[in-house]
Scaffold this motif. Sequence first.
Motif, PDB file in Angstrom:
ATOM      1  N   GLY A   1       1.039  -1.274   0.051  1.00  0.00           N
ATOM      2  CA  GLY A   1       0.128  -0.102   0.263  1.00  0.00           C
ATOM      3  C   GLY A   1       0.832   1.413  -0.086  1.00  0.00           C
ATOM      4  N   THR A   2       0.214   2.320  -0.129  1.00  0.00           N
ATOM      5  CA  THR A   2       0.771   3.803  -0.193  1.00  0.00           C
ATOM      6  C   THR A   2       0.188   4.361   0.859  1.00  0.00           C
ATOM      7  N   ARG A   3       1.098   4.990   1.861  1.00  0.00           N
ATOM      8  CA  ARG A   3       0.614   5.882   2.976  1.00  0.00           C
ATOM      9  C   ARG A   3       0.854   7.394   2.827  1.00  0.00           C
TER      10      ARG A   3
ATOM     11  N   LEU B   1      -3.780   7.715   6.340  1.00  0.00           N
ATOM     12  CA  LEU B   1      -4.435   7.009   4.985  1.00  0.00           C
ATOM     13  C   LEU B   1      -3.644   6.115   4.575  1.00  0.00           C
ATOM     14  N   LEU B   2      -4.098   4.892   4.242  1.00  0.00           N
ATOM     15  CA  LEU B   2      -3.443   3.739   3.754  1.00  0.00           C
ATOM     16  C   LEU B   2      -4.401   3.242   2.422  1.00  0.00           C
ATOM     17  N   GLN B   3      -3.600   3.580   1.369  1.00  0.00           N
ATOM     18  CA  GLN B   3      -4.114   3.150  -0.044  1.00  0.00           C
ATOM     19  C   GLN B   3      -3.610   2.051  -0.818  1.00  0.00           C
ATOM     20  N   PHE B   4      -4.552   1.213  -1.178  1.00  0.00           N
ATOM     21  CA  PHE B   4      -4.195   0.049  -1.990  1.00  0.00           C
ATOM     22  C   PHE B   4      -4.955   0.291  -3.499  1.00  0.00           C
ATOM     23  N   ASN B   5      -4.360  -0.126  -4.592  1.00  0.00           N
ATOM     24  CA  ASN B   5      -4.876  -0.252  -5.659  1.00  0.00           C
ATOM     25  C   ASN B   5      -4.478  -1.762  -6.624  1.00  0.00           C
TER      26      ASN B   5
ATOM     27  N   GLY C   1      -9.672  -0.221 -13.836  1.00  0.00           N
ATOM     28  CA  GLY C   1      -9.753  -1.875 -13.867  1.00  0.00           C
ATOM     29  C   GLY C   1      -9.159  -2.391 -12.803  1.00  0.00           C
ATOM     30  N   ALA C   2      -9.085  -1.704 -11.765  1.00  0.00           N
ATOM     31  CA  ALA C   2      -8.468  -2.411 -10.485  1.00  0.00           C
ATOM     32  C   ALA C   2      -9.459  -2.051  -9.253  1.00  0.00           C
ATOM     33  N   LEU C   3      -9.004  -2.536  -8.026  1.00  0.00           N
ATOM     34  CA  LEU C   3      -9.887  -2.624  -6.845  1.00  0.00           C
ATOM     35  C   LEU C   3      -9.232  -1.533  -6.046  1.00  0.00           C
ATOM     36  N   PRO C   4      -9.657  -0.382  -5.941  1.00  0.00           N
ATOM     37  CA  PRO C   4      -9.129   0.781  -5.026  1.00  0.00           C
ATOM     38  C   PRO C   4      -9.679   0.453  -3.530  1.00  0.00           C
ATOM     39  N   ILE C   5      -8.712   0.417  -2.725  1.00  0.00           N
ATOM     40  CA  ILE C   5      -9.292   0.217  -1.384  1.00  0.00           C
ATOM     41  C   ILE C   5      -8.427   1.194  -0.296  1.00  0.00           C
ATOM     42  N   ASN C   6      -9.199   1.919   0.511  1.00  0.00           N
ATOM     43  CA  ASN C   6      -8.488   2.929   1.403  1.00  0.00           C
ATOM     44  C   ASN C   6      -8.884   2.552   2.798  1.00  0.00           C
TER      45      ASN C   6
END
Length: 75
Positions: free
Chosen positions: A6-8, A12-16, A36-41
């Motif tokens: 993830g990216t901090r 906030l911690l973000q995933f794509n 076309g991806a699954l963003p999750i925060n």
Amino acid sequence: MIRQKGTRKGDLLQFNIPRKESITENNLIIPPSMGGALPINFQVIGNNNAVTIGDFVLLANEVILHGEIMTVIGQ
């Protein structure tokens, strides 16, 4: 468990997370950067709690199953 880095950004911690298969529309591939991806925060809100939000990119045959799972989790 999310097996993705993830990216901090502050608290906030973000995933794509890209799907394994290609997502297409009218025979054109939709890249992860265009939805076309699954963003999750995840955002920490204190006392070991967090808020999370995300979007799901689903294939037609996954929609009903996803709805059923979300209904069970929400009960």
